[in-house]
Design a protein around this motif. Sequence first.
Motif, PDB file in Angstrom:
ATOM      1  N   MET A 192      13.465  22.744  12.332  1.00 62.85           N
ATOM      2  CA  MET A 192      12.218  23.281  12.847  1.00 62.85           C
ATOM      3  C   MET A 192      11.540  24.139  11.696  1.00 62.85           C
ATOM      4  SD  MET A 192      10.065  23.455  15.257  1.00 62.85           S
ATOM      5  CE  MET A 192       8.824  24.349  15.955  1.00 62.85           C
ATOM      6  N   ARG A 193      12.420  24.968  11.466  1.00 61.10           N
ATOM      7  CA  ARG A 193      12.181  26.068  10.112  1.00 61.10           C
ATOM      8  C   ARG A 193      11.622  25.286   8.781  1.00 61.10           C
ATOM      9  NH1 ARG A 193      16.129  30.696   9.819  1.00 61.10           N
ATOM     10  NH2 ARG A 193      15.671  31.105  11.766  1.00 61.10           N
ATOM     11  N   ARG A 194      12.375  24.170   8.530  1.00 61.06           N
ATOM     12  CA  ARG A 194      12.061  23.459   7.235  1.00 61.06           C
ATOM     13  C   ARG A 194      10.930  22.751   7.310  1.00 61.06           C
ATOM     14  NH1 ARG A 194      15.871  18.916   4.358  1.00 61.06           N
ATOM     15  NH2 ARG A 194      14.464  18.321   2.801  1.00 61.06           N
ATOM     16  N   THR A 195      10.490  22.170   8.776  1.00 59.22           N
ATOM     17  CA  THR A 195       9.481  21.482   8.905  1.00 59.22           C
ATOM     18  C   THR A 195       8.177  22.699   8.726  1.00 59.22           C
ATOM     19  OG1 THR A 195      10.633  19.859  10.505  1.00 59.22           O
ATOM     20  CG2 THR A 195       8.184  20.096  10.759  1.00 59.22           C
ATOM     21  N   THR A 196       8.451  23.761   9.242  1.00 65.46           N
ATOM     22  CA  THR A 196       7.484  24.796   9.512  1.00 65.46           C
ATOM     23  C   THR A 196       6.937  24.980   8.050  1.00 65.46           C
ATOM     24  OG1 THR A 196       8.120  25.620  11.671  1.00 65.46           O
ATOM     25  CG2 THR A 196       6.661  27.044  10.294  1.00 65.46           C
ATOM     26  N   GLY A 197       8.000  25.230   7.280  1.00 58.57           N
ATOM     27  CA  GLY A 197       7.808  25.729   5.675  1.00 58.57           C
ATOM     28  C   GLY A 197       7.028  24.675   5.109  1.00 58.57           C
ATOM     29  N   VAL A 198       7.414  23.344   5.368  1.00 54.67           N
ATOM     30  CA  VAL A 198       6.685  22.184   4.463  1.00 54.67           C
ATOM     31  C   VAL A 198       5.379  22.327   4.849  1.00 54.67           C
ATOM     32  CG1 VAL A 198       6.622  19.902   4.324  1.00 54.67           C
ATOM     33  CG2 VAL A 198       8.854  21.077   4.107  1.00 54.67           C
ATOM     34  N   ALA A 199       4.816  22.564   6.394  1.00 54.49           N
ATOM     35  CA  ALA A 199       3.694  22.546   6.825  1.00 54.49           C
ATOM     36  C   ALA A 199       2.835  23.655   6.054  1.00 54.49           C
ATOM     37  CB  ALA A 199       3.821  22.321   8.223  1.00 54.49           C
ATOM     38  N   LEU A 200       3.499  24.728   6.105  1.00 56.58           N
ATOM     39  CA  LEU A 200       2.829  26.089   5.375  1.00 56.58           C
ATOM     40  C   LEU A 200       2.606  25.939   4.003  1.00 56.58           C
ATOM     41  CD1 LEU A 200       4.776  28.934   7.278  1.00 56.58           C
ATOM     42  CD2 LEU A 200       2.322  28.209   7.604  1.00 56.58           C
ATOM     43  N   GLY A 247       2.111  22.835   2.540  1.00 56.78           N
ATOM     44  CA  GLY A 247       1.157  22.045   2.523  1.00 56.78           C
ATOM     45  C   GLY A 247      -0.291  22.647   2.817  1.00 56.78           C
ATOM     46  N   ALA A 248      -0.278  23.573   3.732  1.00 56.21           N
ATOM     47  CA  ALA A 248      -1.560  24.049   4.026  1.00 56.21           C
ATOM     48  C   ALA A 248      -2.019  25.195   3.063  1.00 56.21           C
ATOM     49  CB  ALA A 248      -1.434  24.956   5.343  1.00 56.21           C
ATOM     50  N   ALA A 249      -1.159  25.778   2.202  1.00 58.82           N
ATOM     51  CA  ALA A 249      -1.458  26.614   0.944  1.00 58.82           C
ATOM     52  C   ALA A 249      -2.009  25.819   0.039  1.00 58.82           C
ATOM     53  CB  ALA A 249      -0.089  27.300   0.871  1.00 58.82           C
ATOM     54  N   VAL A 250      -1.382  24.628  -0.181  1.00 57.02           N
ATOM     55  CA  VAL A 250      -1.794  23.766  -1.236  1.00 57.02           C
ATOM     56  C   VAL A 250      -3.388  23.253  -1.162  1.00 57.02           C
ATOM     57  CG1 VAL A 250      -1.463  21.414  -2.702  1.00 57.02           C
ATOM     58  CG2 VAL A 250       0.566  23.022  -2.142  1.00 57.02           C
ATOM     59  N   LEU A 251      -3.350  23.017  -0.046  1.00 54.28           N
ATOM     60  CA  LEU A 251      -4.890  22.360   0.495  1.00 54.28           C
ATOM     61  C   LEU A 251      -5.839  23.638   0.253  1.00 54.28           C
ATOM     62  CD1 LEU A 251      -4.190  20.361   3.680  1.00 54.28           C
ATOM     63  CD2 LEU A 251      -4.536  19.286   1.465  1.00 54.28           C
TER      64      LEU A 251
END
Length: 199
Positions: free
Chosen positions: A1-9, A11-15
Amino acid sequence: MRRTTGVALAGAAVLAWGEWLNRRWSRALVGEGTGASEAVVVLGYRNPQPTANAVNRWRVRAGVRSVGGPGVRETRVILSGGVTGDGPAEAELMADYAKSVLRYGGALVLEDRSTTTWENVTNVIPLLEDADRIKIVSQPAHALKARAYLRRLRPDLARRLVRADDCRAGEWLLVKPLLALLGLRTLRVLTAEERTGSR
């Protein structure tokens, strides 16, 4: 879960970074503008096929939606791009798309000799002399490069530059980080002052 959240964050930062940088470039080296006449310059992208490619279609759409504004009573859209293959010039392909698909009925001027950004700017200068406001349309980094070139060649005309409607929030969202990376490379030819938009 934490890893998924980190990836999502991440990705959002890159966008968000791509969105921010493209927005910043679209607002560099432009002023408020006054006067009743404008020239909207749409820069072509290499187009060896017989119809306008996706990049040129988008640039023409952005050029058409950039037309007008408070106090503007006269507009000419200048399509700039020469031959890059065996077919017609980019300017001709863009004009055909503007008229046949977008049904644009305003004034169109074709500059069909340019094959580089420097040539685009150099060759449209005679078409800008009497315009009160000048808008340059392309992907944000490319448009900024062209505005910087105009400022080098004709500072008097560069003072008439105003923002085009070529960078909208959410448009090309997933591609904007890539455009930002390509833009950083594109803008290496500019001085730090030109890249940051200092006037």
